[in-house]
Design an enzyme around this catalytic site. Structure first.
Site, short mmCIF file in Angstrom:
data_model
loop_
_atom_site.label_atom_id
_atom_site.label_comp_id
_atom_site.label_asym_id
_atom_site.label_seq_id
_atom_site.Cartn_x
_atom_site.Cartn_y
_atom_site.Cartn_z
N ASP A 167 -8.72 -2.04 0.72
CA ASP A 167 -8.76 -0.90 0.11
C ASP A 167 -9.89 -1.01 -0.72
OD1 ASP A 167 -6.11 -2.30 0.51
OD2 ASP A 167 -5.03 -0.91 -0.89
N ASP A 216 -9.00 -0.22 -8.43
CA ASP A 216 -9.03 0.96 -8.12
C ASP A 216 -9.47 2.10 -9.07
OD1 ASP A 216 -8.32 0.61 -5.50
OD2 ASP A 216 -6.16 0.78 -6.09
N1 GLY Z 1 -4.68 1.32 -2.44
C1 GLY Z 1 -3.31 1.24 -2.21
C2 GLY Z 1 -2.65 1.94 -1.02
O1 GLY Z 1 -3.25 2.18 -0.09
O2 GLY Z 1 -1.59 2.04 -0.88
#
Ligand code: GLY
Length: 375
Positions: free
Chosen positions: A154, A97
C-alpha cells in the site's frame, strides 16, 4: 452505432457524477466530525483523524470544489488538515499512510487555494514519512507497534507525498527516499507476472529479506486485489514524477495482471488467488482504485496503449455504477456497496468504504476531464 454508444456513455458519466454529488451533499449536511470510514447500512461510522482513512472525505470535498467551484465544499474541507495537525502534538496513530491523509487535504488545499499552511503541513508530513525509512533494507516501515521490519505494498501510494515535497521544497532527499522504496518494491514485492504480495518482512539491522506475509491477503504467495491496485496506481505515479521507465514497466505489468485476473468481471474478489473466488466477497474499493490508476497510466503512455487501459477503466466504472452503486438507496450514505475492508480479520465485509467512494469519484472526475492530481 459507435457514436451512439459513445454518446450514451457520456450521458451516463454525467448521470453518475450527479448521483454521487447528491450523496456527497446529503452527507455534507450532517457535517461529520469524525473521519467517515465504513457503512453497512445507513451512516458511515467515524474514526479519529489520525486514522489512515481521514483524508478521503475531505479529499472528496476538494475534488467537488475543484470541479464545481461551489464554495460550500471548500468551507467544509478547510478545517480537516488543521484538525489532523493538532493530533500530531499528542500521542497518535500516524504512520506511513500520511500520504493518504495529507495529499487529499493539506497538499490539495495548497494547490487549489495557495494556502501556505497547507503547504507547510504537507512538507511536515513528508518529513515524517521520510523519517520512517530504514537505510539497511531500503524500505519505509509500515504501521506502528512492534513491526519495524515490515514493508507493505500500500505504501507505494504514499510516495507521491515525497515526490511532491521534493519538487515543492526543492530538495531531492525526499525523491531519493521515494525511489529507494519503489525500487525495493520492484525487487521484492511485485512479482514477474504482475501479482503482488502484501507484506515483506526485513531484518532491521542487516536489511535481509526474511519472509512474506499474506496479512490482508489470503496467503504470502497470493495476491490481495486492493494491494495489486495500490501497486498499479503507485507505480504509475512514481513514473509520472521521475520518468523512470522501470516504474512504468512495473505499473504496466501490474495493470495487465489486474485486468487479466478480473476474468471479465468489473470487480475483483478480495484476493485474486483465493480458492473458489466466485463464492468469495468482492471488493469494490480495489476496483475503484484500479480504475483511477488505469486512467493515470493511460495518460502516461502512447495513445494506442493508453486506449487499452482507458477501456479497462471505463469497464470497471460501468460495472461499479450499474451493479454496485447505492444511488437509489437514499437512506444509505455510501456510494458503492460491496467493499471488503479486511477479510482475514473478518472486519468490514460487504460494506461501503470511504476510500472506494473516493477513488470512484476520482475516476469519474478524470473521465469528465478533471486535470488536477491528488496522488
Ligand atoms: N491501506 C490499507 C488498506 O488498503 O486497507
Amino acid at each position: 452505432m459507435m457514436s451512439k454508444l459513445k454518446i450514451q456513455h457520456e450521458l451516463d458519466l454525467d448521470m453518475w457524477w450527479n448521483a454521487a454529488r447528491l450523496k456527497v451533499d446529503r452527507m455534507l449536511a450532517r457535517e461529520p466530525e469524525l473521519a467517515p470510514h465504513a457503512a453497512k447500512d445507513g451512516e458511515y461510522d467515524g474514526l479519529t483523524l489520525d486514522n489512515w482513512i481521514s483524508g478521503f472525505w475531505p479529499g472528496t470535498l476538494w475534488i467537488f470544489y475543484d470541479m464545481t467551484r461551489d464554495a460550500k465544499y471548500k468551507e467544509a474541507a478547510w478545517e480537516w488538515d488543521i484538525r489532523m495537525e493538532r493530533l500530531t502534538l499528542e500521542e497518535s496513530r500516524f504512520h506511513h499512510d500520511v500520504g493518504f491523509q495529507y495529499l487529499p487535504t493539506a497538499v490539495l488545499k495548497y494547490k487549489l487555494t495557495g494556502d501556505a499552511d497547507g503547504r507547510r503541513r504537507g512538507l511536515a508530513a513528508a518529513n515524517f514519512l521520510a523519517g520512517r525509512f530504514n537505510l539497511a533494507g531500503q524500505y519505509i516501515r509500515a504501521w506502528n507497534k512492534d513491526l519495524p521490519g515490515w514493508a507493505i505494498i500500500d505504501c507505494l501510494m504514499n510516495l507521491s507525498l515525497l515526490y511532491w515535497a521534493s519538487e515543492e521544497g526543492e530538495d531531492p532527499r525526499f525523491r531519493h527516499v521515494a525511489n529507494a522504496h519503489a525500487n525495493m518494491a520492484l525487487e521484492h514485492m511485485i512479482r514477474a507476472d504482475g501479482s503482488t504480495c502484501h507484506v515483506a518482512v526485513f531484518d532491521t539491522e542487516s536489511g535481509e529479506l526474511l519472509e512474506y506475509k499474506g496479512w490482508q491477503g489470503y496467503a504470502p504467495e497470493s495476491c490481495w486485489s486492493r494491494g495489486n491496485a495500490w501497486a498499479l496506481y503507485g507505480m504509475a505515479n512514481a513514473y509520472r514524477f521521475t520518468n523512470n521507465k522501470n516504474f512504468l514497466y512495473a505499473a504496466e505489468r501490474v495493470a495487465h495482471h489486474f485486468i487479466a485476473s478480473l476474468q471479465g468481471h468489473g470487480v475483483p474478489p478480495w484476493d485474486f488467488r483465493v480458492p473458489n473466488p466466485d463464492t468469495e466477497p468482492r471488493d469494490t474499493s480495489a476496483a475503484a482504485i484500479a480504475a483511477s490508476g488505469l486512467l493515470e497510466l493511460a495518460a502516461l503512455t502512447t495513445p494506442e496503449v493508453g486506449a487499452v487501459y482507458r477501456t479497462a477503466a471505463e469497464r470497471i466504472v460501468l460495472a461499479l455504477s450499474t451493479e454496485y452503486a447505492a444511488f437509489q438507496v437514499h437512506e444509505h450514505e455510501g456510494i458503492l456497496f460491496g467493499g471488503t475492508g479486511h477479510k482475514p480479520a473478518d472486519t468490514n465485509i460487504n460494506v461501503s468504504l470511504i476510500y472506494g467512494d473516493y477513488y470512484y469519484i476520482e475516476a469519474l472526475a478524470k473521465l469528465r476531464g478533471w486535470v488536477h492530481r491528488v496522488f
